[in-house]
Design a protein around this motif. Sequence first.
Motif, PDB file in Angstrom:
ATOM      1  N   THR A   1     -11.794   0.277  -3.399  1.00 53.84           N
ATOM      2  CA  THR A   1     -12.518  -0.314  -2.256  1.00 53.84           C
ATOM      3  C   THR A   1     -11.915   0.046  -0.898  1.00 53.84           C
ATOM      4  N   GLY A   2     -11.042   1.043  -0.833  1.00 50.83           N
ATOM      5  CA  GLY A   2     -10.398   1.387   0.427  1.00 50.83           C
ATOM      6  C   GLY A   2     -11.237   2.283   1.317  1.00 50.83           C
ATOM      7  N   SER A   3     -10.889   2.321   2.605  1.00 44.45           N
ATOM      8  CA  SER A   3     -11.597   3.168   3.560  1.00 44.45           C
ATOM      9  C   SER A   3     -10.691   3.479   4.740  1.00 44.45           C
TER      10      SER A   3
ATOM     11  N   PRO B   1      -7.862   6.082  -1.579  1.00 45.65           N
ATOM     12  CA  PRO B   1      -8.614   4.883  -1.197  1.00 45.65           C
ATOM     13  C   PRO B   1      -8.677   3.808  -2.279  1.00 45.65           C
TER      14      PRO B   1
ATOM     15  N   HIS C   1      -4.638  -2.610   6.493  1.00 44.25           N
ATOM     16  CA  HIS C   1      -3.287  -2.744   5.960  1.00 44.25           C
ATOM     17  C   HIS C   1      -2.290  -1.806   6.633  1.00 44.25           C
TER      18      HIS C   1
ATOM     19  N   VAL D   1       0.823  -1.212   0.000  1.00 46.58           N
ATOM     20  CA  VAL D   1       0.000   0.000   0.000  1.00 46.58           C
ATOM     21  C   VAL D   1       0.858   1.263   0.000  1.00 46.58           C
TER      22      VAL D   1
ATOM     23  N   VAL E   1      -5.664  -5.257  -3.753  1.00 48.70           N
ATOM     24  CA  VAL E   1      -5.795  -4.087  -2.894  1.00 48.70           C
ATOM     25  C   VAL E   1      -5.426  -2.841  -3.698  1.00 48.70           C
TER      26      VAL E   1
ATOM     27  N   GLY F   1     -10.623  -5.296  -0.974  1.00 51.58           N
ATOM     28  CA  GLY F   1     -10.606  -5.631  -2.386  1.00 51.58           C
ATOM     29  C   GLY F   1      -9.468  -6.553  -2.773  1.00 51.58           C
TER      30      GLY F   1
ATOM     31  N   SER G   1      -8.023   0.505   5.549  1.00 54.20           N
ATOM     32  CA  SER G   1      -8.477  -0.844   5.217  1.00 54.20           C
ATOM     33  C   SER G   1      -8.882  -0.944   3.758  1.00 54.20           C
ATOM     34  N   ASP G   2      -8.803  -2.154   3.247  1.00 57.83           N
ATOM     35  CA  ASP G   2      -9.234  -2.430   1.879  1.00 57.83           C
ATOM     36  C   ASP G   2      -9.439  -3.929   1.737  1.00 57.83           C
TER      37      ASP G   2
ATOM     38  N   ASP H   1     -16.701  -0.141   5.979  1.00 52.81           N
ATOM     39  CA  ASP H   1     -17.124  -0.161   4.584  1.00 52.81           C
ATOM     40  C   ASP H   1     -18.170   0.923   4.381  1.00 52.81           C
TER      41      ASP H   1
ATOM     42  N   LEU I   1      -5.836   0.406  -2.315  1.00 50.05           N
ATOM     43  CA  LEU I   1      -5.468   1.473  -1.388  1.00 50.05           C
ATOM     44  C   LEU I   1      -3.984   1.809  -1.513  1.00 50.05           C
TER      45      LEU I   1
END
Length: 281
Positions: free
Chosen positions: A80-82, A77, A97, A33, A117, A114, A111-112, A230, A119
């Motif tokens: 799918t990151g947050s 992000p 992560h 990341v 990843v 997906g 976080s991700d 999420d 992110l």
Amino acid sequence: MPELPEAEVLRRELEREVVGKRVGDVEVRTPGVLQPWHRTRPDFAKQLTDRRVGAVRRIGVRLLLDLDDDRSWLVDPGPTGSLHVEAPDAPVKAPTHAAVRFTAGGALHLSDAGKPVGLRTGVLPTAEAEGEAEVAPGAIDLLADPPPWQDFARRLADPDDPLRVGLADPRRFVGLGDVSSDEILWEAGLRPDRAPSSLSAQEFRRLYRSAQEVLVAAMKASGSVLDDIDPDSPVDEDGTPAGHLNVHGRDGMPCPRCRTSILRTKLRRDVHAHHCPRCQG
């Protein structure tokens, strides 16, 4: 990727949560990341540890946390990151992560879930971070710098793609993805396959007003983005479409206005629109 309403809510919440706080500890679980900005986890941690957050900005849907040494902590992000708030002693486990803990208490987890990843995060000189976060030239941010409706109409009509395609095009508008675009067109009562060249000035004004109303309503419906791992999901925990959505993801369900079944229509190879054939006919 978070759409524009969620990204702006996240910026505002981060502003309240972390501005003025000093970073005490950094833990990175997934080195990937940090690419392409850091070769190693210690390099990222060294540049962030003991730095104070002075401001939180948004460029498109990417976030810049300006530090006290002319650098910025960039968070992209990806699809799918947050970010979410945790206790400082919360374990860093999948799908988190990286975790950044503050000396005054609290931590931010990146976080991700997906695969792969998407992110990405790094600490860069501020000018470089701004360049990395830059949106497409000419793309309009309807929250940060809303233009006159005439400029909105001109951007949407060049080129003359179907309305649903143009609204979700990141080269024209920042952060109006599938969810926002479906909801805006439903609110305006316009078919997703209509060409901008077929709209009257009155219809363009209605579409512009609907875009602003939908974005504001989505921000209110987002609640606390930082409390949710999420936050930008268009479905609730039971798998049904989120309660504030009128058409997106609701194919086969009754339209909230007229009770006609909502359709999911293919416009292009990878573009599908949710719409009411009656209200938007």
